[in-house]
Design a protein around this motif. Structure first.
Motif: not given
Length: 175
Positions: A144-149, A155-164
Protein backbone atom coordinates in the motif's frame (compact mmCIF):
# COMPACT_ATOMS: atom_id res chain seq x y z
CA UNK A 1 22.76 -13.36 -15.07
CA UNK A 2 20.39 -15.49 -12.98
CA UNK A 3 17.84 -12.76 -12.26
CA UNK A 4 15.44 -13.50 -15.13
CA UNK A 5 15.67 -17.26 -14.92
CA UNK A 6 12.22 -18.69 -14.21
CA UNK A 7 12.80 -19.81 -10.63
CA UNK A 8 9.37 -20.91 -9.49
CA UNK A 9 10.55 -22.76 -6.41
CA UNK A 10 10.07 -21.00 -3.12
CA UNK A 11 13.18 -20.65 -1.02
CA UNK A 12 14.28 -19.29 2.32
CA UNK A 13 16.03 -15.97 1.77
CA UNK A 14 17.29 -12.91 3.58
CA UNK A 15 15.06 -9.90 2.86
CA UNK A 16 17.93 -7.44 3.30
CA UNK A 17 20.10 -9.28 0.78
CA UNK A 18 17.25 -9.22 -1.74
CA UNK A 19 16.78 -5.48 -1.21
CA UNK A 20 20.54 -4.90 -1.50
CA UNK A 21 20.44 -6.71 -4.85
CA UNK A 22 17.63 -4.44 -6.04
CA UNK A 23 19.56 -1.37 -4.86
CA UNK A 24 22.70 -2.61 -6.61
CA UNK A 25 20.76 -3.12 -9.87
CA UNK A 26 19.25 0.40 -9.57
CA UNK A 27 22.36 2.29 -8.44
CA UNK A 28 23.58 3.45 -11.86
CA UNK A 29 20.18 4.86 -12.85
CA UNK A 30 19.96 6.74 -9.53
CA UNK A 31 23.47 8.15 -9.83
CA UNK A 32 22.73 9.42 -13.35
CA UNK A 33 20.03 11.74 -11.95
CA UNK A 34 21.85 12.52 -8.67
CA UNK A 35 19.50 10.68 -6.30
CA UNK A 36 20.81 9.45 -2.95
CA UNK A 37 19.48 6.16 -1.61
CA UNK A 38 19.87 5.10 2.02
CA UNK A 39 18.96 1.62 3.23
CA UNK A 40 18.35 1.07 6.95
CA UNK A 41 18.20 -2.60 7.94
CA UNK A 42 16.35 -3.10 11.22
CA UNK A 43 15.67 -6.82 10.97
CA UNK A 44 17.65 -9.95 10.23
CA UNK A 45 14.58 -12.04 9.45
CA UNK A 46 14.43 -14.46 6.59
CA UNK A 47 11.29 -15.41 4.74
CA UNK A 48 10.11 -18.28 2.59
CA UNK A 49 9.08 -17.14 -0.86
CA UNK A 50 10.21 -15.99 -4.27
CA UNK A 51 13.38 -13.90 -3.92
CA UNK A 52 13.50 -12.68 -7.53
CA UNK A 53 9.90 -11.52 -7.33
CA UNK A 54 10.67 -9.42 -4.26
CA UNK A 55 13.71 -7.98 -6.03
CA UNK A 56 11.46 -7.13 -9.00
CA UNK A 57 8.96 -5.33 -6.74
CA UNK A 58 11.69 -3.31 -4.99
CA UNK A 59 13.28 -2.32 -8.32
CA UNK A 60 9.90 -1.18 -9.58
CA UNK A 61 9.27 0.94 -6.47
CA UNK A 62 12.77 2.46 -6.67
CA UNK A 63 12.28 3.24 -10.38
CA UNK A 64 8.93 4.91 -9.75
CA UNK A 65 10.49 7.05 -7.00
CA UNK A 66 13.41 7.88 -9.31
CA UNK A 67 11.04 8.96 -12.11
CA UNK A 68 9.12 11.30 -9.79
CA UNK A 69 12.28 12.74 -8.29
CA UNK A 70 13.86 13.29 -11.71
CA UNK A 71 10.85 15.39 -12.75
CA UNK A 72 11.10 17.60 -9.64
CA UNK A 73 13.55 20.30 -10.72
CA UNK A 74 13.01 22.41 -7.57
CA UNK A 75 14.52 19.86 -5.17
CA UNK A 76 18.14 20.47 -4.20
CA UNK A 77 18.60 17.04 -2.62
CA UNK A 78 16.70 14.07 -4.01
CA UNK A 79 16.46 11.14 -1.63
CA UNK A 80 15.02 7.67 -1.30
CA UNK A 81 14.99 5.85 2.04
CA UNK A 82 14.40 2.12 2.33
CA UNK A 83 13.72 0.86 5.84
CA UNK A 84 13.11 -2.74 6.90
CA UNK A 85 11.72 -3.73 10.26
CA UNK A 86 9.99 -6.63 11.90
CA UNK A 87 6.67 -6.06 13.63
CA UNK A 88 5.29 -9.17 15.30
CA UNK A 89 4.91 -11.77 12.56
CA UNK A 90 5.56 -9.41 9.63
CA UNK A 91 8.51 -7.90 7.87
CA UNK A 92 7.75 -4.38 6.72
CA UNK A 93 9.69 -2.71 3.93
CA UNK A 94 9.08 1.04 3.60
CA UNK A 95 10.31 2.92 0.55
CA UNK A 96 10.05 6.68 0.99
CA UNK A 97 11.01 9.44 -1.43
CA UNK A 98 10.97 13.21 -1.07
CA UNK A 99 9.43 13.79 -4.50
CA UNK A 100 6.26 15.53 -3.32
CA UNK A 101 3.93 12.73 -2.30
CA UNK A 102 0.95 11.27 -4.13
CA UNK A 103 -1.98 13.46 -5.10
CA UNK A 104 -5.25 12.64 -3.33
CA UNK A 105 -7.18 12.28 -6.58
CA UNK A 106 -4.96 9.44 -7.88
CA UNK A 107 -3.83 7.55 -4.77
CA UNK A 108 -6.78 5.14 -4.93
CA UNK A 109 -6.00 4.28 -8.58
CA UNK A 110 -2.24 3.76 -8.65
CA UNK A 111 -2.40 -0.03 -8.31
CA UNK A 112 -5.01 -0.30 -11.09
CA UNK A 113 -3.87 -1.93 -14.35
CA UNK A 114 -2.86 0.55 -17.07
CA UNK A 115 -3.10 3.58 -14.78
CA UNK A 116 -0.14 5.89 -15.26
CA UNK A 117 0.73 9.51 -14.63
CA UNK A 118 3.70 9.29 -16.99
CA UNK A 119 3.78 10.21 -20.65
CA UNK A 120 2.67 7.30 -22.85
CA UNK A 121 6.24 6.80 -24.07
CA UNK A 122 7.54 6.47 -20.49
CA UNK A 123 5.09 4.13 -18.81
CA UNK A 124 2.43 1.51 -19.39
CA UNK A 125 0.73 1.59 -16.01
CA UNK A 126 1.36 -2.06 -15.22
CA UNK A 127 4.39 -1.79 -12.90
CA UNK A 128 2.52 -1.12 -9.66
CA UNK A 129 -0.30 -3.44 -10.69
CA UNK A 130 2.18 -6.28 -11.24
CA UNK A 131 3.97 -5.45 -7.99
CA UNK A 132 0.67 -5.72 -6.14
CA UNK A 133 -0.07 -9.09 -7.78
CA UNK A 134 3.39 -10.42 -6.89
CA UNK A 135 3.19 -9.27 -3.26
CA UNK A 136 -0.42 -10.24 -2.57
CA UNK A 137 -0.89 -13.40 -4.63
CA UNK A 138 2.58 -14.94 -4.68
CA UNK A 139 3.97 -13.78 -1.32
CA UNK A 140 0.70 -13.60 0.67
CA UNK A 141 1.62 -10.06 1.72
CA UNK A 142 0.23 -6.56 1.35
CA UNK A 143 1.39 -3.47 -0.50
CA UNK A 144 0.00 0.00 0.00
CA UNK A 145 1.01 3.62 -0.23
CA UNK A 146 0.31 6.96 1.34
CA UNK A 147 1.58 10.50 1.35
CA UNK A 148 3.49 11.52 4.46
CA UNK A 149 5.72 14.30 5.76
CA UNK A 150 9.32 13.19 6.38
CA UNK A 151 12.50 14.98 7.43
CA UNK A 152 15.05 12.80 5.62
CA UNK A 153 17.62 13.64 8.29
CA UNK A 154 17.17 17.39 7.95
CA UNK A 155 15.23 20.12 9.77
CA UNK A 156 12.75 20.56 6.93
CA UNK A 157 9.71 18.35 6.39
CA UNK A 158 9.24 17.11 2.82
CA UNK A 159 6.02 15.97 1.19
CA UNK A 160 6.82 12.33 0.53
CA UNK A 161 5.41 9.16 -0.94
CA UNK A 162 5.73 6.02 1.16
CA UNK A 163 5.18 2.56 -0.26
CA UNK A 164 4.97 -0.24 2.28
CA UNK A 165 5.36 -3.95 1.59
CA UNK A 166 4.31 -6.26 4.43
CA UNK A 167 5.39 -9.88 4.21
CA UNK A 168 4.24 -12.53 6.67
CA UNK A 169 6.87 -14.41 8.61
CA UNK A 170 4.49 -17.21 9.52
CA UNK A 171 4.46 -18.22 5.84
CA UNK A 172 8.19 -18.78 6.15
CA UNK A 173 8.22 -22.49 6.99
CA UNK A 174 9.88 -22.02 10.40
CA UNK A 175 12.96 -20.07 9.34
Amino acid sequence: RNFFMPNRAKEIFDVNRAINKAVELSRYQLEKVDIKLDFSQNTTAKIYGFKNELIHVIINLINNAKDMLALNTELKEKKIFIITKQVKSKIIINIIDNGGGIKDDIISKIFDPYFTTKYKSMGTGIGLYMSKQLVERHMKGKIFCKSIKHKFGSQKFYNSAMFSVELPIEESKNV
